[in-house]
Scaffold this motif. Structure first.
Motif, short mmCIF file in Angstrom:
data_model
loop_
_atom_site.label_atom_id
_atom_site.label_comp_id
_atom_site.label_asym_id
_atom_site.label_seq_id
_atom_site.Cartn_x
_atom_site.Cartn_y
_atom_site.Cartn_z
N TRP A 55 0.95 -1.50 -0.10
CA TRP A 55 0.07 -0.12 0.31
C TRP A 55 0.56 1.27 -0.07
N PHE A 56 2.03 1.28 1.06
CA PHE A 56 2.90 2.76 1.11
C PHE A 56 3.73 2.41 -0.37
N ALA A 57 3.38 1.45 -0.66
CA ALA A 57 4.78 1.59 -1.77
C ALA A 57 4.05 2.50 -3.04
N ALA A 58 2.85 2.22 -3.54
CA ALA A 58 1.65 2.52 -4.29
C ALA A 58 1.50 3.63 -4.79
N ALA A 59 1.00 4.18 -2.76
CA ALA A 59 1.28 5.23 -2.22
C ALA A 59 2.16 6.07 -2.63
N GLY A 60 3.36 6.22 -2.71
CA GLY A 60 4.05 6.61 -3.18
C GLY A 60 4.54 7.18 -1.19
N HIS A 61 4.16 7.19 -0.18
CA HIS A 61 3.88 6.94 1.04
C HIS A 61 5.89 6.73 2.09
N ARG A 62 6.13 6.94 2.94
CA ARG A 62 6.94 6.76 3.24
C ARG A 62 6.59 4.82 4.00
#
Ligand SMILES: CC(C)(COP(=O)(O)OP(=O)(O)OC[C@H]1O[C@@H](n2cnc3c(N)ncnc32)[C@H](O)[C@@H]1OP(=O)(O)O)[C@@H](O)C(=O)NCCC(=O)NCCS
Length: 201
Positions: A183-190
């Motif tokens: 999820w974080f990778a896809a959302a560009g989150h840390r």
């Protein structure tokens, strides 16, 4: 007492042009209108809410789930009206896992609204609850739900054959899962999950 130190109610979460909030008795008519519809509950683990008493019992189970920390169900509010709900169920702190579910009243289907609401609950699970994984299941005939899950990045993980008896029929369930790191990778989150969810209130 709520085990996640959430106080007396769920925080309000901001969706895209809508909000997700704690349900109160004033929402009983909306809850009943959403879940009395057999088409809405056709593939859900919920019987149609045919009466006000059934809606009251439903709201009571939401409150008990909150206090136990096992079920967090937000009302989806659009322009002052509750049009659906989004739920984290079977919250498992030891394994850092929860199941997600969602529903909208029928006249709100097909407008892309659920995709404006569910990400806020996913973020709450991954950031505030530090969940590692969110699971979901969907009847193979529930095309809209499958499409929504796949658009959110859930992966198909299997099929449980004939695992539910609901609305007078035996139903299969496709299993889906979403990992925090994906999820974080896809959302560009840390990817450290350290941010806390910013509630509206
Ligand atoms: C699942 C649900 C929340 C979807 O919400 P929604 O806001 O209507 O979803 P969307 O408008 O984003 O539509 C989802 C996708 O499914 C597609 N879809 C919907 N019904 C479809 C059908 N019968 N056949 C093919 N595709 C269909 C839509 O075209 C859309 O795809 P697209 O974005 O590629 O165009 C809504 O249908 C609902 O409340 N269903 C009843 C409750 C339920 O079953 N919940 C899931 C179990 S937990």
């Amino acid at each position: 007492m709520n085990p996640d130190q959430l106080g007396t109610r769920l925080p309000t979460l901001a969706g895209e042009g809508l909000q997700l909030r704690w349900l109160t008795e004033a929402d009983l008519p909306s809850l009943q209108a959403i879940f009395a519809d057999p088409q809405v509950v056709r593939y859900m683990a919920t019987e149609p809410l045919g009466t006000r008493a059934a809606a009251e019992q439903y709201l009571q189970s939401i409150r008990e789930g909150f206090l136990e920390g096992s079920l967090y169900q937000w009302g989806i509010e659009l322009e002052g009206e509750i049009i659906g709900t989004c739920t984290l169920a079977a919250i498992d702190r030891q394994n850092r896992h929860a199941q997600i579910g969602f529903a909208l009243k029928r006249d709100c289907w097909g407008r892309g609204l659920i995709l404006k609401a569910v990400p806020a609950v996913i973020e709450f699970a991954f950031k505030r609850l530090q969940s590692h994984r969110i699971g979901a299941d969907a009847d193979p005939r529930n095309v809209a739900s499958i499409r929504v899950l796949e658009k959110l990045g859930f992966q198909r993980e299997g099929l449980l054959r004939e695992c539910y008896f609901h609305m007078g029929e035996i139903q299969d369930a496709l299993l889906f899962g979403l990992l925090q790191r994906d999820w974080f990778a896809a959302a560009g989150h840390r990817n450290d999950g350290s941010q806390s969810v910013k509630p509206v209130d």
